[in-house]
Design a protein around this motif. Structure first.
Motif, PDB file in Angstrom:
ATOM      1  N   UNK A 186      -1.560   6.414 -24.775  1.00  0.00           N
ATOM      2  CA  UNK A 186      -1.557   6.785 -25.692  1.00  0.00           C
ATOM      3  C   UNK A 186      -1.427   5.655 -27.123  1.00  0.00           C
ATOM      4  N   UNK A 187      -0.997   4.466 -26.592  1.00  0.00           N
ATOM      5  CA  UNK A 187      -0.715   3.618 -27.514  1.00  0.00           C
ATOM      6  C   UNK A 187      -2.101   2.743 -27.791  1.00  0.00           C
TER       7      UNK A 187
ATOM      8  N   UNK B 187       1.377   8.802 -15.024  1.00  0.00           N
ATOM      9  CA  UNK B 187       0.597   8.630 -16.369  1.00  0.00           C
ATOM     10  C   UNK B 187      -0.904   8.669 -16.032  1.00  0.00           C
ATOM     11  N   UNK B 188      -1.748   9.752 -16.866  1.00  0.00           N
ATOM     12  CA  UNK B 188      -3.111   9.882 -16.737  1.00  0.00           C
ATOM     13  C   UNK B 188      -3.874   8.622 -17.073  1.00  0.00           C
ATOM     14  N   UNK B 189      -4.997   8.789 -16.479  1.00  0.00           N
ATOM     15  CA  UNK B 189      -6.037   7.367 -16.724  1.00  0.00           C
ATOM     16  C   UNK B 189      -6.256   7.096 -17.977  1.00  0.00           C
ATOM     17  N   UNK B 190      -6.622   6.239 -18.578  1.00  0.00           N
ATOM     18  CA  UNK B 190      -7.006   5.689 -19.917  1.00  0.00           C
ATOM     19  C   UNK B 190      -7.933   6.560 -20.603  1.00  0.00           C
ATOM     20  N   UNK B 191      -8.185   6.501 -21.974  1.00  0.00           N
ATOM     21  CA  UNK B 191      -9.306   7.317 -22.458  1.00  0.00           C
ATOM     22  C   UNK B 191     -10.677   7.134 -21.965  1.00  0.00           C
ATOM     23  N   UNK B 192     -11.435   8.014 -21.806  1.00  0.00           N
ATOM     24  CA  UNK B 192     -12.641   8.095 -21.340  1.00  0.00           C
ATOM     25  C   UNK B 192     -13.709   8.496 -22.177  1.00  0.00           C
TER      26      UNK B 192
ATOM     27  N   UNK C 102      -1.994   4.904 -33.400  1.00  0.00           N
ATOM     28  CA  UNK C 102      -1.061   4.234 -34.381  1.00  0.00           C
ATOM     29  C   UNK C 102      -1.394   5.303 -35.583  1.00  0.00           C
ATOM     30  N   UNK C 103      -2.402   5.690 -35.989  1.00  0.00           N
ATOM     31  CA  UNK C 103      -2.640   6.388 -37.380  1.00  0.00           C
ATOM     32  C   UNK C 103      -1.965   7.735 -37.282  1.00  0.00           C
ATOM     33  N   UNK C 104      -2.572   8.265 -35.769  1.00  0.00           N
ATOM     34  CA  UNK C 104      -1.868   9.505 -35.494  1.00  0.00           C
ATOM     35  C   UNK C 104      -0.201   9.539 -35.412  1.00  0.00           C
ATOM     36  N   UNK C 105       0.276   8.556 -35.096  1.00  0.00           N
ATOM     37  CA  UNK C 105       1.812   8.104 -34.928  1.00  0.00           C
ATOM     38  C   UNK C 105       2.425   8.277 -36.286  1.00  0.00           C
TER      39      UNK C 105
ATOM     40  N   UNK D 147       7.919  11.456 -28.339  1.00  0.00           N
ATOM     41  CA  UNK D 147       8.305  11.552 -27.110  1.00  0.00           C
ATOM     42  C   UNK D 147       7.167  10.897 -26.020  1.00  0.00           C
ATOM     43  N   UNK D 148       6.091  11.667 -26.606  1.00  0.00           N
ATOM     44  CA  UNK D 148       4.848  11.265 -25.632  1.00  0.00           C
ATOM     45  C   UNK D 148       4.330   9.979 -25.857  1.00  0.00           C
ATOM     46  N   UNK D 149       4.419   9.486 -26.936  1.00  0.00           N
ATOM     47  CA  UNK D 149       4.127   8.180 -27.432  1.00  0.00           C
ATOM     48  C   UNK D 149       4.801   7.027 -26.631  1.00  0.00           C
ATOM     49  N   UNK D 150       6.441   7.515 -26.650  1.00  0.00           N
ATOM     50  CA  UNK D 150       7.198   6.613 -25.898  1.00  0.00           C
ATOM     51  C   UNK D 150       7.096   6.867 -24.295  1.00  0.00           C
TER      52      UNK D 150
END
Length: 381
Positions: free
Chosen positions: A87-88, A341-346, A93-96, A79-82
């Protein structure tokens, strides 16, 4: 005649009575001179594979809890991925993939063993038992291999001192395809005569026939243990060990909160390796004892415990690998608060350890600084 327990990543356990099953041993006896010994071993084991009604009920309770927790946790991850596009990323993707394989076990595996434990017998017949054993072995090995691939990706990202390209998905898709292909290579042979799938433990689950004493089955179980359990574990230990070594080098500087990051990485690494060992190593060890030990050494109770531990990985994986890392933690908070949506990975930049920049010199941090990706940071950093 019923066959005994096997080596399968997602194995569970049950009691099978001879009147409920009629698994044929004709193929093995035709090709293996020791087939009569295998049949005799199976008969001895089946006589000792009875489990009381209370025992079946206890197993059903544990499997029911694992099914509920595994389905909810993995569904929430999906659900979080969607919900959150941030997160994408390629490594996610490996975690998914890990979450998908665990969810498939929750859908196509645990419910059948749960129902069988409630009734005290296998419910979907000979062919259903074989396909159950195949599917759950397949999904389990995919999860194990993906965990090893994830450790290597994390290791290579940190040691390259560069931020991963968020638009390059080719490598991640190849890794995922490789994990499924590798698993298929090791789970298809029982359909072609190298070992077989059948009832396991007290007869409420099916997996590889690890109690058979034919030379083919012994070689298959040995290869499965080495290439699908020990090899991924070795890769994880090497990769996470080197990650920890470099993080400790960073912590030796006077950088503020460096010690906190080192502690978090240590806890994370220990948790990942410990979870792997707790869930899978007992199953592998019991499989080897059943294969090489004295006939009847591994009884139904002995085989049930590691089977349940293996099943528990379906809810432990999303907790350790996904819900407790920094990026998913931020998305979790945003989801619970119905926020944006939170900001991208930092990135976090610290003083260097022994080397300054990667081979391409393209670092997201200033020259002389050391890059720590989001998945090695504690929530709140």
């Amino acid at each position: 005649m019923s066959h005994p327990p096997p080596l399968t990543p997602q194995g569970a356990t049950i009691v099978v009575e001879s009147r409920n099953f009629n698994f044929s041993t004709q193929d093995s006896s035709a090709t293996n001179p020791n087939a009569s010994d295998s049949v005799r071993d199976s008969l001895v084991y089946s006589e000792k594979s009875e489990l009381s009604r209370t025992g079946h009920t206890v197993v059903a309770v544990f499997l029911g809890v694992i099914l509920l927790l595994g389905f909810i946790s993995n569904f929430f991850v999906l659900l979080l991925f969607a919900r959150f596009q941030v997160l994408r990323t390629p490594i996610n993707l490996i975690l998914l993939n890990i979450s998908v394989s665990d969810m498939l076990v929750c859908i196509f595996g645990t419910p059948f063993s749960f129902a069988a434990s409630l009734y005290g017998r296998w419910l979907i017949g000979d062919q259903g038992c074989k396909w159950y054993g195949f599917a759950n072995t397949l999904f389990g090995i995919v999860s194990l291999v993906s965990l090893a691939v994830l450790s290597y990706e994390r290791y290579s990202t940190i040691l390259s001192y560069t931020k991963a390209d968020p638009s390059d998905y080719k490598k991640a898709w190849l890794a995922i395809a490789g994990a499924w292909l590798y698993s298929l290579v090791w789970t298809m042979p029982p359909f072609f005569g190298w070992s077989s799938y059948g009832p396991e433990g007290p007869g409420t689950i099916c997996s590889v026939q690890w109690h058979q004493r034919s030379s083919g089955n012994i070689s298959y179980v040995t290869c499965l243990f080495i290439f699908c359990l020990l090899l991924p574990l070795l890769l994880m230990v090497i990769c996470y060990g080197k990650i920890l070594f470099f993080i400790r080098g960073v912590a030796k500087t006077n950088q503020l909160s460096a010690h906190r990051r080192e502690t978090h990485v240590l806890v994370m690494v220990v948790s990942m390796v410990s979870c792997y060992l707790l869930c899978w190593m007992p199953y592998g060890v019991v499989a080897l004892l059943a294969t090489f030990g004295q006939v009847g050494l591994v009884g139904p109770t002995t085989s049930i415990v590691p089977s349940i531990l293996a099943k528990s990985s379906t809810f432990l994986n999303p907790i350790i690998y996904i819900l407790l890392n920094n990026q998913f933690y931020r998305c979790f908070l945003a989801f619970m608060s119905c926020g944006s949506e939170p900001t991208g990975s930092h990135t976090l930049c610290t003083l260097p350890s022994s080397r300054v920049t990667g081979p391409n010199g393209n670092s997201p941090c200033p020259r002389g600084a050391w890059y720590i990706p989001w998945y090695m940071q504690a929530p709140g950093q």
